[in-house]
Design a protein around this motif. Structure first.
Motif, PDB file in Angstrom:
ATOM      1  N   THR A  21       0.832  -1.211   0.000  1.00 38.13           N
ATOM      2  CA  THR A  21       0.000   0.000   0.000  1.00 38.13           C
ATOM      3  C   THR A  21       0.863   1.256   0.000  1.00 38.13           C
ATOM      4  O   THR A  21       0.620   2.208  -0.757  1.00 38.13           O
ATOM      5  N   GLN A  22       1.895   1.250   0.846  1.00 36.22           N
ATOM      6  CA  GLN A  22       2.784   2.412   0.906  1.00 36.22           C
ATOM      7  C   GLN A  22       3.662   2.509  -0.337  1.00 36.22           C
ATOM      8  O   GLN A  22       3.950   3.604  -0.826  1.00 36.22           O
ATOM      9  N   LEU A  23       4.084   1.362  -0.854  1.00 35.89           N
ATOM     10  CA  LEU A  23       4.916   1.350  -2.064  1.00 35.89           C
ATOM     11  C   LEU A  23       4.129   1.872  -3.259  1.00 35.89           C
ATOM     12  O   LEU A  23       4.666   2.615  -4.103  1.00 35.89           O
ATOM     13  N   TRP A  24       2.852   1.506  -3.326  1.00 35.02           N
ATOM     14  CA  TRP A  24       1.996   1.921  -4.451  1.00 35.02           C
ATOM     15  C   TRP A  24       1.894   3.441  -4.542  1.00 35.02           C
ATOM     16  O   TRP A  24       1.875   4.011  -5.637  1.00 35.02           O
ATOM     17  N   ASP A  25       1.843   4.096  -3.379  1.00 36.23           N
ATOM     18  CA  ASP A  25       1.725   5.558  -3.369  1.00 36.23           C
ATOM     19  C   ASP A  25       2.985   6.252  -3.865  1.00 36.23           C
ATOM     20  O   ASP A  25       2.962   7.449  -4.158  1.00 36.23           O
ATOM     21  N   LYS A  26       4.080   5.501  -3.956  1.00 33.68           N
ATOM     22  CA  LYS A  26       5.356   6.102  -4.365  1.00 33.68           C
ATOM     23  C   LYS A  26       5.751   5.740  -5.803  1.00 33.68           C
ATOM     24  O   LYS A  26       6.889   5.960  -6.216  1.00 33.68           O
ATOM     25  N   GLN A  27       4.816   5.196  -6.564  1.00 32.88           N
ATOM     26  CA  GLN A  27       5.150   4.840  -7.949  1.00 32.88           C
ATOM     27  C   GLN A  27       5.421   6.092  -8.781  1.00 32.88           C
ATOM     28  O   GLN A  27       4.832   7.148  -8.583  1.00 32.88           O
ATOM     29  N   LYS A  28       6.350   5.944  -9.726  1.00 32.48           N
ATOM     30  CA  LYS A  28       6.687   7.039 -10.639  1.00 32.48           C
ATOM     31  C   LYS A  28       6.714   6.491 -12.062  1.00 32.48           C
ATOM     32  O   LYS A  28       7.343   5.459 -12.324  1.00 32.48           O
ATOM     33  N   ASN A  29       6.019   7.169 -12.929  1.00 28.70           N
ATOM     34  CA  ASN A  29       5.960   6.757 -14.333  1.00 28.70           C
ATOM     35  C   ASN A  29       5.520   5.296 -14.461  1.00 28.70           C
ATOM     36  O   ASN A  29       6.109   4.510 -15.215  1.00 28.70           O
ATOM     37  N   ASN A  30       4.502   4.953 -13.678  1.00 31.66           N
ATOM     38  CA  ASN A  30       3.948   3.591 -13.694  1.00 31.66           C
ATOM     39  C   ASN A  30       5.003   2.531 -13.388  1.00 31.66           C
ATOM     40  O   ASN A  30       5.004   1.440 -13.975  1.00 31.66           O
ATOM     41  N   GLN A  31       5.869   2.836 -12.434  1.00 28.98           N
ATOM     42  CA  GLN A  31       6.903   1.877 -12.050  1.00 28.98           C
ATOM     43  C   GLN A  31       7.099   1.891 -10.535  1.00 28.98           C
ATOM     44  O   GLN A  31       7.126   2.948  -9.896  1.00 28.98           O
ATOM     45  N   LEU A  32       7.223   0.688  -9.963  1.00 29.04           N
ATOM     46  CA  LEU A  32       7.550   0.529  -8.551  1.00 29.04           C
ATOM     47  C   LEU A  32       9.036   0.180  -8.467  1.00 29.04           C
ATOM     48  O   LEU A  32       9.482  -0.777  -9.118  1.00 29.04           O
ATOM     49  N   THR A  33       9.779   0.932  -7.660  1.00 30.17           N
ATOM     50  CA  THR A  33      11.236   0.831  -7.694  1.00 30.17           C
ATOM     51  C   THR A  33      11.838   0.369  -6.365  1.00 30.17           C
ATOM     52  O   THR A  33      11.211   0.459  -5.311  1.00 30.17           O
ATOM     53  N   HIS A  34      13.082  -0.088  -6.445  1.00 28.77           N
ATOM     54  CA  HIS A  34      13.833  -0.454  -5.245  1.00 28.77           C
ATOM     55  C   HIS A  34      14.046   0.786  -4.367  1.00 28.77           C
ATOM     56  O   HIS A  34      14.023   0.692  -3.139  1.00 28.77           O
ATOM     57  N   GLN A  35      14.252   1.935  -4.992  1.00 25.91           N
ATOM     58  CA  GLN A  35      14.462   3.165  -4.231  1.00 25.91           C
ATOM     59  C   GLN A  35      13.228   3.514  -3.400  1.00 25.91           C
ATOM     60  O   GLN A  35      13.342   3.879  -2.221  1.00 25.91           O
ATOM     61  N   ALA A  36      12.044   3.372  -3.984  1.00 25.70           N
ATOM     62  CA  ALA A  36      10.804   3.655  -3.252  1.00 25.70           C
ATOM     63  C   ALA A  36      10.631   2.674  -2.097  1.00 25.70           C
ATOM     64  O   ALA A  36      10.191   3.053  -1.002  1.00 25.70           O
ATOM     65  N   TYR A  37      10.998   1.428  -2.337  1.00 22.92           N
ATOM     66  CA  TYR A  37      10.909   0.412  -1.282  1.00 22.92           C
ATOM     67  C   TYR A  37      11.842   0.753  -0.132  1.00 22.92           C
ATOM     68  O   TYR A  37      11.493   0.594   1.044  1.00 22.92           O
ATOM     69  N   ASP A  38      13.037   1.255  -0.457  1.00 26.83           N
ATOM     70  CA  ASP A  38      13.973   1.686   0.586  1.00 26.83           C
ATOM     71  C   ASP A  38      13.408   2.866   1.372  1.00 26.83           C
ATOM     72  O   ASP A  38      13.587   2.973   2.587  1.00 26.83           O
ATOM     73  N   GLU A  39      12.701   3.755   0.673  1.00 26.08           N
ATOM     74  CA  GLU A  39      12.158   4.957   1.317  1.00 26.08           C
ATOM     75  C   GLU A  39      11.084   4.625   2.350  1.00 26.08           C
ATOM     76  O   GLU A  39      10.979   5.311   3.373  1.00 26.08           O
ATOM     77  N   ILE A  40      10.292   3.607   2.091  1.00 26.53           N
ATOM     78  CA  ILE A  40       9.256   3.236   3.075  1.00 26.53           C
ATOM     79  C   ILE A  40       9.841   2.382   4.200  1.00 26.53           C
ATOM     80  O   ILE A  40       9.150   2.054   5.161  1.00 26.53           O
ATOM     81  N   GLY A  41      11.136   2.038   4.077  1.00 29.53           N
ATOM     82  CA  GLY A  41      11.790   1.253   5.126  1.00 29.53           C
ATOM     83  C   GLY A  41      11.601  -0.235   4.969  1.00 29.53           C
ATOM     84  O   GLY A  41      11.852  -0.996   5.903  1.00 29.53           O
TER      85      GLY A  41
END
Length: 267
Positions: free
Chosen positions: A67-87
């Motif tokens: 749920t938290q990762l989904w909110d951080k998608q950019k250009n229709n992509q889920l990234t390792h960087q976003a996953y790191d950001e949510i901890g």
């Protein structure tokens, strides 16, 4: 045993649900994203699954992270960087736990402390781990909060029943909660010695019940004195179970009656 229900149930094919396999959990991550044309970076799904593990509460734990990762998608992509950001998975759970805890009333926060302390198995030379606690141990007055914490909107604990006795039980949704939630770590560290002693009293009380409440298993001497003092001193967070309270009361009553019998014998 209720025949109409049995007849109705026989009309439908049913398959019992089990814990989801790794491949099924992988589909949980990838297929909804594919339907909405959102791409996961290479190996991100596998990384998430490695963090989730195979514990009974892994599905809601996975939901917190996605749920938290989904909110951080950019250009229709889920990234390792976003996953790191949510901890990662663990910190996603911690964040959710803190949000739930801070919405509780002051009374409920005290109850929550007792509940969560009861769900930690204290390690001596190893890490603390989760344990299953019974409704009797948690206290009937706290069970409404247990149900709330197990609700679909919170899901911090998992409830169940013992196979033989049918007694209601509860455990944390994932062991990561014990290791990563700072508030719980603080409670445990501040009360470790008291928790150890509390568990000893309650273990003795359960043994007394298993021995059909035989007088030979009651407390006496210094053990009784210390247990009585502990019972008197502790607040709601470390309160003894009703069984342990009865155990101490019966021990004290037996000691008093024995003294009277001795005095009568002397006279």
């Amino acid at each position: 045993s209720y025949q109409p229900f049995g007849y109705a149930f026989q009309q439908y094919q049913h398959t019992p649900l089990t814990l989801m396999s790794r491949d099924e959990l992988l589909a949980v991550i990838e297929k909804p994203a594919q339907k909405l044309e959102v791409e996961l970076q290479t190996h991100l799904a596998e990384r998430i699954l490695n963090d989730v593990g195979q514990e009974p509460g892994n599905l809601p734990l996975l939901e917190f992270a996605l749920t938290q990762l989904w909110d951080k998608q950019k250009n229709n992509q889920l990234t390792h960087q976003a996953y790191d950001e949510i901890g990662g998975v663990k910190q996603a759970l911690v964040k959710h736990t803190e949000e739930v805890y801070h919405k509780l009333s002051e009374t409920q926060k005290q109850q929550a402390q007792r509940i969560f302390l009861s769900l930690v198995r204290l390690g001596e030379t190893t890490e603390d781990t989760r344990r299953v606690a019974t409704r009797e141990e948690i206290g009937g007055d706290n069970w409404d909060l247990v149900r709330y914490l197990a609700d679909s909107q919170t899901r911090l604990v998992v409830t169940g029943r013992k196979d033989k006795s049918g007694e209601e039980t509860v455990e944390v949704v994932h062991e990561a909660l014990i290791r990563e939630w700072g508030t719980l770590r603080k409670w445990v560290n501040e009360n470790r010695e008291k928790l150890i002693y509390k568990r000893k009293i309650e273990a003795a009380a359960m043994e007394w019940r298993e021995k059909k409440k035989s007088k030979g298993y009651l407390l006496s001497g210094r053990k009784l004195k210390d247990a009585k003092a502990f019972q008197k001193q502790q607040n709601i967070n470390l309160a003894l179970s009703d069984l342990a309270g009865e155990f101490i009361q019966k021990s004290f009553k037996y000691k008093r009656n024995s003294r009277f019998r001795f005095i009568g014998f002397v006279f």
